[in-house]
Design a protein around this motif. Sequence first.
Motif, PDB file in Angstrom:
ATOM      1  N   SER A   1      11.756   3.102  17.598  1.00 47.89           N
ATOM      2  CA  SER A   1      12.521   3.227  18.840  1.00 47.89           C
ATOM      3  C   SER A   1      12.363   4.622  19.418  1.00 47.89           C
ATOM      4  O   SER A   1      12.072   5.585  18.702  1.00 47.89           O
TER       5      SER A   1
ATOM      6  N   ARG B   1      14.074   6.893  22.989  1.00 42.26           N
ATOM      7  CA  ARG B   1      14.856   6.881  24.226  1.00 42.26           C
ATOM      8  C   ARG B   1      14.338   7.948  25.172  1.00 42.26           C
ATOM      9  O   ARG B   1      14.239   9.110  24.800  1.00 42.26           O
TER      10      ARG B   1
ATOM     11  N   ARG C   1      13.691  -5.920  24.621  1.00 48.74           N
ATOM     12  CA  ARG C   1      13.366  -4.768  23.761  1.00 48.74           C
ATOM     13  C   ARG C   1      13.793  -3.448  24.392  1.00 48.74           C
ATOM     14  O   ARG C   1      14.180  -2.530  23.674  1.00 48.74           O
TER      15      ARG C   1
ATOM     16  N   GLN D   1      16.080   3.028  26.831  1.00 52.47           N
ATOM     17  CA  GLN D   1      16.066   2.850  25.384  1.00 52.47           C
ATOM     18  C   GLN D   1      14.990   1.831  25.040  1.00 52.47           C
ATOM     19  O   GLN D   1      15.036   0.693  25.522  1.00 52.47           O
TER      20      GLN D   1
ATOM     21  N   ASN E   1      13.166  -0.188  22.088  1.00 52.18           N
ATOM     22  CA  ASN E   1      13.226  -0.649  20.703  1.00 52.18           C
ATOM     23  C   ASN E   1      12.054  -1.577  20.408  1.00 52.18           C
ATOM     24  O   ASN E   1      11.406  -2.091  21.318  1.00 52.18           O
ATOM     25  N   SER E   2      11.817  -1.792  19.132  1.00 47.84           N
ATOM     26  CA  SER E   2      10.742  -2.692  18.698  1.00 47.84           C
ATOM     27  C   SER E   2       9.441  -2.371  19.429  1.00 47.84           C
ATOM     28  O   SER E   2       8.759  -3.266  19.947  1.00 47.84           O
ATOM     29  N   LEU E   3       9.112  -1.106  19.459  1.00 51.05           N
ATOM     30  CA  LEU E   3       7.931  -0.674  20.198  1.00 51.05           C
ATOM     31  C   LEU E   3       6.660  -1.257  19.603  1.00 51.05           C
ATOM     32  O   LEU E   3       6.537  -1.439  18.383  1.00 51.05           O
TER      33      LEU E   3
END
Length: 116
Positions: free
Chosen positions: A17, A19, A66, A81, A83-85
Motif C-alpha cells: 500500500s 498513500r 483498491r 490511498q 492498496n493491493s498494488l
Amino acid sequence: QVELAESEGGLVQAGGSLRLSCIPSGRLDTINNMGWYRQAPGKEREGVSCIRGDESIVYSDSVKGRFTISRDNAKNTVYLQMNSLKPKDTAAYFCATGCSDSALYWGRGTQVNVSS
C-alpha cells in the motif's frame, strides 16, 4: 493561480500500500473538483479517481475496490490511498484541479513503482 504539490511516491512490493497526498496552494476558492491521474511509460495518461465538490467520487475500473480518494478540507489536502498494488499500477501519478484531461492546474507528478 493554483499550484499543486504531490507527496513523494516510492517503490512498493506487489500487494503493498501507499498513500499519495496533494496539497494545493494559491486560489483555493477556485478549486471544486480534484482528480488523480497516472501515466505509465509508453502509455497515455489515464484518469484514476476524482472527487467532486459535492463529494461524489468516481474511480477507473482498473483501481476500483483498491484505491480510495478522500479530501481533508481542513488541511486542503486530497489523498489517494492505494492498496493491493500491482505492477501494472507503476506510473507517474498526478493530481489536478478537475475530473477530466481539461483540468486547468496540474501537479508535477510523483513516481510510483510496484515490484513483482
